[in-house]
Design a protein around this motif. Sequence first.
Motif, PDB file in Angstrom:
ATOM      1  N   GLN A  78      29.317 -60.520   5.697  1.00  0.00           N
ATOM      2  CA  GLN A  78      29.277 -60.307   7.144  1.00  0.00           C
ATOM      3  C   GLN A  78      28.774 -58.908   7.485  1.00  0.00           C
ATOM      4  N   ASP A  79      29.203 -57.917   6.712  1.00  0.00           N
ATOM      5  CA  ASP A  79      28.729 -56.543   6.941  1.00  0.00           C
ATOM      6  C   ASP A  79      27.227 -56.435   6.714  1.00  0.00           C
ATOM      7  N   ALA A  80      26.730 -57.158   5.715  1.00  0.00           N
ATOM      8  CA  ALA A  80      25.298 -57.122   5.431  1.00  0.00           C
ATOM      9  C   ALA A  80      24.504 -57.744   6.576  1.00  0.00           C
ATOM     10  N   VAL A  81      25.035 -58.813   7.164  1.00  0.00           N
ATOM     11  CA  VAL A  81      24.357 -59.442   8.296  1.00  0.00           C
ATOM     12  C   VAL A  81      24.336 -58.481   9.485  1.00  0.00           C
ATOM     13  N   LYS A  82      25.437 -57.810   9.733  1.00  0.00           N
ATOM     14  CA  LYS A  82      25.509 -56.873  10.862  1.00  0.00           C
ATOM     15  C   LYS A  82      24.588 -55.674  10.659  1.00  0.00           C
ATOM     16  N   ALA A  83      24.484 -55.201   9.417  1.00  0.00           N
ATOM     17  CA  ALA A  83      23.696 -54.001   9.134  1.00  0.00           C
ATOM     18  C   ALA A  83      22.210 -54.299   8.974  1.00  0.00           C
ATOM     19  N   VAL A  92      18.975 -62.640   5.967  1.00  0.00           N
ATOM     20  CA  VAL A  92      20.270 -62.208   5.430  1.00  0.00           C
ATOM     21  C   VAL A  92      21.341 -63.252   5.753  1.00  0.00           C
ATOM     22  N   GLU A  93      21.273 -63.847   6.930  1.00  0.00           N
ATOM     23  CA  GLU A  93      22.233 -64.901   7.299  1.00  0.00           C
ATOM     24  C   GLU A  93      22.064 -66.111   6.383  1.00  0.00           C
TER      25      GLU A  93
END
Length: 127
Positions: A78-83, A92-93
Amino acid sequence: MSRLWSFLIDPRTLSAIGILALIAFLFLGADVLSVALVWAAGASAVVLAVALGVWLYRRQRERRAAAQFGQALEQQAQDAVKAAPAAKKAEVEALRQRLQEAVKTIKTSRLGQETGPRRCTSCPGTW
């Protein structure tokens, strides 16, 4: 011969043999020392209860660690999707969804059901 040796040196087998030997020692000692068998049975019950308690504690700790690991993976995804930059967000999703599917597949497969050394030998190309 290798399978027999592996079975005999497995920690669970050695633990069971040790517990059975201790119980046999308690009953033989009670007979030789003329102590009531009730004391030997009580000591045997305590030994079995402690062994069961240790087994349950380890199993609970293992499940808790697996749940925390799964949550950490999900949080990182989730952090990777946000960043991710807006241009890469869809990619990324998609990777996050594939990671979730892979983890779900492992949990429901035979590999996800195995524990300890058997888990390592379930993977192709290992050992």
